[in-house]
Write an enzyme that holds these catalytic residues in place. Structure first.
Site, PDB file in Angstrom:
ATOM      1  CB  CYS A  15      59.251   6.726  88.981  1.00  0.00           C
ATOM      2  SG  CYS A  15      59.045   6.384  87.238  1.00  0.00           S
TER       3      CYS A  15
ATOM      4  CG  ASP B 269      55.246   0.128  96.145  1.00  0.00           C
ATOM      5  OD1 ASP B 269      55.775  -0.950  95.808  1.00  0.00           O
ATOM      6  OD2 ASP B 269      55.363   1.180  95.494  1.00  0.00           O
TER       7      ASP B 269
ATOM      8  CD  GLN C 272      62.660  -2.005  93.518  1.00  0.00           C
ATOM      9  OE1 GLN C 272      63.607  -2.786  93.494  1.00  0.00           O
ATOM     10  NE2 GLN C 272      62.118  -1.524  92.406  1.00  0.00           N
TER      11      GLN C 272
ATOM     12  CE  LYS D 228      59.853  -2.693  89.919  1.00  0.00           C
ATOM     13  NZ  LYS D 228      59.844  -2.291  88.581  1.00  0.00           N
TER      14      LYS D 228
ATOM     15  CG  HIS E 192      57.722   4.345  92.010  1.00  0.00           C
ATOM     16  ND1 HIS E 192      56.709   4.552  91.111  1.00  0.00           N
ATOM     17  CD2 HIS E 192      58.753   3.804  91.296  1.00  0.00           C
ATOM     18  CE1 HIS E 192      57.110   4.156  89.903  1.00  0.00           C
ATOM     19  NE2 HIS E 192      58.343   3.704  89.996  1.00  0.00           N
TER      20      HIS E 192
END
Lengths: 131, 405
Positions: free
Chosen positions: B359, B193, B196, B219, B119
């Site tokens: 993104c 990261d 998700q 999220k 991303h």
């Protein structure tokens, strides 16, 4: 939004785009990108005696962006160069009635950005010629 | 087992989009909050609002206790201590924080590695920081399904690697355990990261043994504007400050100041107190439903969505073909239909998906596509939602298929 894709005018321009295609012997060309989505639109024009003799488009984008280009280019074939700057946002959006949300208006207006950029280039060239 | 009655926990799911029932499949962009989370925000602002730490009065005492408790809840949810759980606005702020503090501690000429499918928020901060700090910047290549070349990573020299746990475009679960293992051998640092992943995979940052792990609260059923960055204790103690000002200091002089060396050292200014409290309540909700249950349920719906989309002729799916290595989302294109048009037509059916580049422009370029459509799941999605999606995709094909390229 569902009504948008039921608009016969728009569907007609998607299925039978007018003036679509790269012009090899263009006098002037320009390319714009919609930074929100990456849609690309190129404009090509032949200029003769202060008029747009022919203008075409090509690109990679959504149905709204591509049909908007097809519709507005149909209206401006043969116009005086000085009238190019008079194409308005309202004029472009009226082709879609009330069906466009703000984010989709960006798609329809990509062609207007292209025309404005083309106009700038033409004015710059004209200035150079005067010098 | 998660049953359909769980939808009742989420007030927004009962709303209509035009005349159609909302089918929300844009969970990778943001998840919806259950009523308990919304109530916790309302309760804080209705009954306890006050600035934290610097007050003696009762409201300030209450809000301070609630704020500190929220950090505990969030840290414990991920198996770490509160002093290692830094609050950030979102995952983007987390990568910026690490890029502009920790990378300063690396030797000039060291190499920072990322993957090709990151991303933009896990790419640009490193790109810029490397330029400023005179560090090398390298990408680990992937195949057309977005699978990493682990041998390349094994044979490369690097001091720091940043990688996402689950790709927000491809939906691949990346082999973070192996990457951490490889990095340890090289004494390199690992930043993950987890934007998700946190709502989709049971996680214990301590056991994972990464150095940094970041996520966004919105999220994982929490509110916007609050997220977390786990930083291993020893690293946090040697890291320079990021934002500076009140709240993060030990002592201040006109010429020199000293700063806290734990998570509070990154709390410059008034923090997002209500947001942290609501995020803690979201994690309590997830704990109550059970993250393992959520993972199992979501994967069953995901497998159904993947296979159903695959059956629609003209649909091209991105990411790994090994469905067991996927989580949460499917990105795809329908031949002859631009992703924006697809999203617009689906919107007319009440279905919310995302279209564009998500993104992740470099990976779209690599696959030679200008955009894609993405349907993404949460714990409140069921096979019926997928059926509505598939009908919508077929309808789009009928309206536009084959004409607009």
């Amino acid at each position: 939004m569902s009504d948008l894709y039921a608009r016969e005018n728009m569907l007609d321009h998607i299925k039978n785009p007018r003036n679509r295609g790269k012009m090899v012997n263009a006098d002037i060309k320009t390319k714009v990108v919609n930074r929100h989505c990456g849609d690309i639109l190129s404009l090509y024009a032949n200029i003769e005696a202060g008029k747009i003799k022919k203008i075409t488009f090509d690109g990679d984008g959504c149905a709204v962006a591509m049909s908007s280009a097809s519709m507005i280019l149909e209206d401006i074939q043969g116009i005086d160069l000085k009238n190019l700057s008079k194409v308005t946002k309202k004029q472009v959006l009226k082709n879609f009635g009330q069906d466009l949300t703000p984010s989709r208006q960006n798609c329809a207006l990509l062609v207007l950005e292209g025309l404005q950029q083309l106009n700038k280039k033409l004015n710059k060239n004209a200035k150079k010629d005067e010098e | 087992m998660i049953t359909k009655s769980i939808k009742k926990d989420f007030p927004i799911l009962s709303r209509k989009v035009g005349k159609k029932q909302l089918v929300y499949l844009d969970n990778s962009a943001t998840t919806q909050s259950p009523k308990v989370v919304i109530d916790s925000l309302t309760d804080f602002y209705t009954n306890h609002r006050a600035n934290v730490h610097r007050g003696i009065h009762m409201l300030s005492e209450e809000s301070t206790v609630m704020y500190e408790q929220s950090r505990k809840t969030i840290a414990h949810f991920f198996g770490v201590t509160p002093s290692e759980m830094v609050f950030v606005r979102n995952t983007t702020e987390a990568s910026n924080l690490v890029a502009f503090t920790f990378l300063q501690t690396l030797k000039k000429g060291s190499t920072v590695m990322i993957s090709e499918f990151e991303h933009h928020s896990n790419l640009i901060p490193w790109q810029i920081a490397c330029k400023q700090l005179k560090l090398n910047f390298k990408t680990a290549p992937v195949n057309s399904e977005g699978e990493l070349d682990l041998n390349f990573i094994k044979n490369s020299d690097f001091s720091f690697i940043a990688i996402n746990h689950i790709s927000n475009f491809l939906g691949n679960i990346n082999p973070v355990h192996k990457i951490i293992e490889i990095a340890k051998e090289k004494k390199a640092y690992v930043y993950i990261d987890g934007a998700q992943a946190v709502a989709r995979v049971p996680l214990n940052f301590k056991k994972l043994d990464c150095d940094f792990y970041s996520f966004s609260g919105h999220k994982i059923y929490g509110p916007f504007g609050i997220g977390g960055l786990y930083v291993k204790k020893q690293i946090l103690e040697s890291m320079p400050p990021f934002m500076t000002g009140g709240g993060m200091i030990v002592d201040v002089g006109i010429k020199k100041s000293s700063f806290l060396k734990d998570s509070e050292g990154y709390d410059a200014g008034t923090p997002n107190v209500g947001g942290s409290i609501a995020l803690a309540s979201a994690l309590d909700y997830v704990t109550q439903v059970g993250i393992k249950e959520i993972a199992k349920h979501e994967h069953a719906v995901l497998t159904y969505m993947y296979e159903s989309l695959l059956k629609v002729s003209g649909v091209e799916i991105y990411g790994t073909k090994k469905v067991s290595n996927r989580a949460g989302l499917v990105s795809f294109n329908l031949k002859g239909v631009h992703s924006h048009d697809l999203a617009s037509i689906l919107d007319g059916e009440g279905i919310a998906i995302r279209s564009g580049t998500h993104c992740v422009i470099p990976m779209h370029k690599k696959l030679n596509i200008s955009s894609s459509a993405r349907a993404s799941l949460a714990l409140y999605n069921f096979k019926e939602d997928v059926d509505v999606l598939i009908e919508g995709v077929k309808k789009s094909k009928k309206i536009l298929g084959g004409y607009n390229v």
